[in-house]
Design a protein around this motif. Structure first.
Motif, mmCIF file in Angstrom:
data_model
loop_
_atom_site.group_PDB
_atom_site.id
_atom_site.type_symbol
_atom_site.label_atom_id
_atom_site.label_comp_id
_atom_site.label_asym_id
_atom_site.label_seq_id
_atom_site.Cartn_x
_atom_site.Cartn_y
_atom_site.Cartn_z
ATOM 1 N N ARG A 49 1.030 -1.316 -0.039
ATOM 2 C CA ARG A 49 -0.148 -0.075 -0.144
ATOM 3 C C ARG A 49 1.009 1.207 0.090
ATOM 4 O O ARG A 49 0.491 2.547 0.227
ATOM 5 C CB ARG A 49 -0.894 0.069 1.061
ATOM 6 N N ASP A 50 2.057 1.117 -0.145
ATOM 7 C CA ASP A 50 3.138 2.261 -0.282
ATOM 8 C C ASP A 50 2.873 3.339 1.027
ATOM 9 O O ASP A 50 2.986 4.399 0.921
ATOM 10 C CB ASP A 50 2.940 3.153 -1.543
ATOM 11 N N LEU A 51 3.119 2.400 2.263
ATOM 12 C CA LEU A 51 2.754 3.212 3.468
ATOM 13 C C LEU A 51 4.221 2.960 4.315
ATOM 14 O O LEU A 51 4.993 2.171 3.987
ATOM 15 C CB LEU A 51 1.775 2.459 4.146
ATOM 16 N N LYS A 52 4.495 4.159 4.993
ATOM 17 C CA LYS A 52 5.597 4.326 5.985
ATOM 18 C C LYS A 52 4.894 3.850 7.283
ATOM 19 O O LYS A 52 3.847 3.790 7.550
ATOM 20 C CB LYS A 52 6.379 5.553 5.814
ATOM 21 N N VAL A 53 6.197 3.643 8.337
ATOM 22 C CA VAL A 53 5.820 3.379 9.745
ATOM 23 C C VAL A 53 5.693 4.760 10.063
ATOM 24 O O VAL A 53 6.556 5.743 9.995
ATOM 25 C CB VAL A 53 6.917 2.701 10.272
ATOM 26 N N MET A 54 4.494 5.125 10.746
ATOM 27 C CA MET A 54 4.379 6.457 11.236
ATOM 28 C C MET A 54 5.220 7.046 12.087
ATOM 29 O O MET A 54 5.856 8.216 12.133
ATOM 30 C CB MET A 54 2.968 6.528 11.615
ATOM 31 N N PHE A 55 5.586 6.240 13.450
ATOM 32 C CA PHE A 55 6.262 6.741 14.364
ATOM 33 C C PHE A 55 7.443 5.646 14.755
ATOM 34 O O PHE A 55 7.400 5.026 15.724
ATOM 35 C CB PHE A 55 5.584 6.911 15.559
ATOM 36 N N PRO A 56 8.379 5.456 13.713
ATOM 37 C CA PRO A 56 9.554 4.421 13.979
ATOM 38 C C PRO A 56 10.232 4.613 15.382
ATOM 39 O O PRO A 56 10.528 3.595 16.025
ATOM 40 C CB PRO A 56 10.467 4.746 12.752
ATOM 41 N N GLU A 57 10.198 5.839 15.988
ATOM 42 C CA GLU A 57 10.776 5.908 17.373
ATOM 43 C C GLU A 57 9.846 5.346 18.267
ATOM 44 O O GLU A 57 10.515 5.152 19.477
ATOM 45 C CB GLU A 57 10.978 7.300 17.660
#
Length: 473
Positions: A49-57
């Motif tokens: 879905r071409d999504l990123k991890v919203m809060f990798p921290e």
């Protein structure tokens, strides 16, 4: 905050983004822990879905389930394990997530390293694609195991939709007898309430028995909440919690820590807090406990005989008969004296430094029985290092135990550590299901680390109180 709110409701309300049309609440997730087994498909869902991890921290990864505990040279001998290892390395690198891999001194079982690093803190919502995420509730957090599709959702949105469970307070008051541990307390509760008893509930563990427990003992109790059917379990934060967290790598520092500690303590359920149900147990009724069957509720005190099938409710008797048949045990026989083949000290339930110290007290100066294969698997590299600095490794090795690297090991056997044939294992882990430890016919007796140590020495289920009295005599 309202004096009538319990901690669970306080934390749930603080993290509710909105109530959905479904009636579920959308919760903000404070900490997302991931490992190599339940995350690969989730990352593929993000890519699709071409999504990123919203809060990798707010996400931390470690490797534990498939990691060998004997030979950790790469590539791993098991090709599937190597594929999983390579996948989490690639995924964390691509999505900017910190990974504690086998070359990182912080690596270990996910439910050991979270608290150890100070990532787990009171008042948080914590999720992980692992059933025993309830461990983190020991700190006064709402900690939930989730499935792979939910892992993907949390990675992408840092939220998830959940129905609010009821809250049951489980109180244990009084004095625990000698040799009775946190593992015995939680096995006793599951025995009394059943593996389905907690369905629809979060458990708040309360009473002076839990108040006196160390944080590591509290983690043992909360870890097994899921085995009693509860959605999660927690213990209110107190000074013991604060003392444990101070100075941890991810804990606040200085004045920020003091401010956080004050808020953490304010979250505890007050004397007027309301619950949907309350059950109470007397600590004096609990003795060292051993599971004999194929669910964690099928257990007895070590001095008891196995109950006759006719003593169980009629609707349970089919399962009881199946358990006797699978475990090769008989009605009315004593559990004490049952011969074992393997002894395993480890797992996210009982692999912390205090577990190893207590087991070493039983083992020191003694020898593992000739017919028993015995192994100790620390829960993290830091636990292993500390144990070795204290000389615990030498005590175990001199007694005939195998001293291993950190990992989940024989708890679920997604690695080379497996039972063979119908071997019977005395295990400090959390599940005694059929085939749980790697063999379709392998059999598991759950017990505390000290009870496992005693069984390893004598070659059979042993009342650890007898051995402890010999040590102190």
């Amino acid at each position: 905050m309202s004096n009538t709110k319990n901690l669970f409701d306080k934390v749930w309300d603080l993290h509710t983004v909105k109530t959905l049309d479904s009636g579920q609440d959308q919760l903000l997730i404070g900490l997302h822990l991931i490992h190599e087994v339940t995350s690969p498909q989730a990352f593929e869902m993000l890519r699709d879905r071409d999504l990123k991890v919203m809060f990798p921290e707010r996400t931390m990864a470690t490797v534990d389930h498939i990691v060998p505990t004997q030979n950790q040279a790469r590539p791993f001998e098991d090709n599937l394990a190597e594929q999983m290892m390579s996948a989490i390395e690639k995924n964390c690198r691509e999505f900017g997530i910190t990974l504690l891999d086998v070359d990182d001194v912080r690596q270990g079982i996910v439910h050991v390293v979270g608290p150890e690093q100070g990532l787990t803190q009171p008042g948080m919502t914590i999720v992980c694609g692992d059933s025993h995420t309830s461990t983190h509730g020991a700190f006064g957090s709402i900690a939930l195991g989730i499935g792979t599709s939910q892992v993907a959702h949390v990675l992408a949105t840092q939220t998830m939709a959940l129905g609010r469970p009821n809250v049951r307070q489980v109180k244990v008051n009084g004095e625990l007898g000698p040799g009775v541990t946190a593992k015995d307390v939680t096995l006793y509760i599951i025995r009394k309430l059943g593996v389905q008893g907690g369905v629809g509930y979060a458990y708040e563990y309360a009473g002076d028995v839990f108040d006196r427990m160390s944080m590591e003992e509290r983690m043992t109790v909360c870890n097994m909440s899921i085995e009693g059917g509860a959605r999660c379990g927690y213990i209110n934060p107190d000074q013991t919690t604060i003392d444990y967290l101070e100075g941890r790598p991810f804990s606040p520092k200085g004045a920020a820590f003091d401010k956080a500690a004050e808020w953490w303590l304010s979250l505890a359920s007050g004397p007027d807090a309301q619950f949907d149900d309350v059950v109470e147990f007397d600590a004096a009724d609990i003795e060292p406990t051993v599971t004999w069957g194929i669910t964690p509720a099928q257990s007895v005190g070590v001095s008891e005989n196995l109950a006759p099938i006719s003593s169980y409710p009629e609707d349970e008797q089919t399962l009881i008969k199946e358990a006797f048949r699978y475990m090769e045990l008989e009605e009315n026989q004593p559990i004490k004296g049952q011969k074992i083949d393997v002894a395993f000290i480890g797992s996210c339930t009982n692999s912390r430094i205090s577990d190893l110290r207590e087991a070493a007290k039983v083992v020191e100066g003694r020898q593992v029985s000739d017919h028993v294969k015995a192994l100790v698997v620390p829960g993290s590299q830091l636990v292993r290092k500390q144990a070795m600095e204290e000389g615990l490794d030498k005590i175990f090795i001199d007694a005939g135990f195998e001293w291993r690297e950190a990992g989940c090991s024989m708890c679920l056997a997604m690695n080379p550590d497996k039972l063979v044939g119908n071997e019977l294992c005395a295990s400090s882990s959390n599940r005694n299901f059929k085939g749980r430890q790697g063999s379709p016919t392998g059999r598991t007796l759950l017990m505390s680390p000290t009870m496992v140590a005693a069984a390893a020495i004598n070659g059979c289920v042993t009342d650890v109180r007898e051995m402890l009295s010999a040590v102190t005599a």
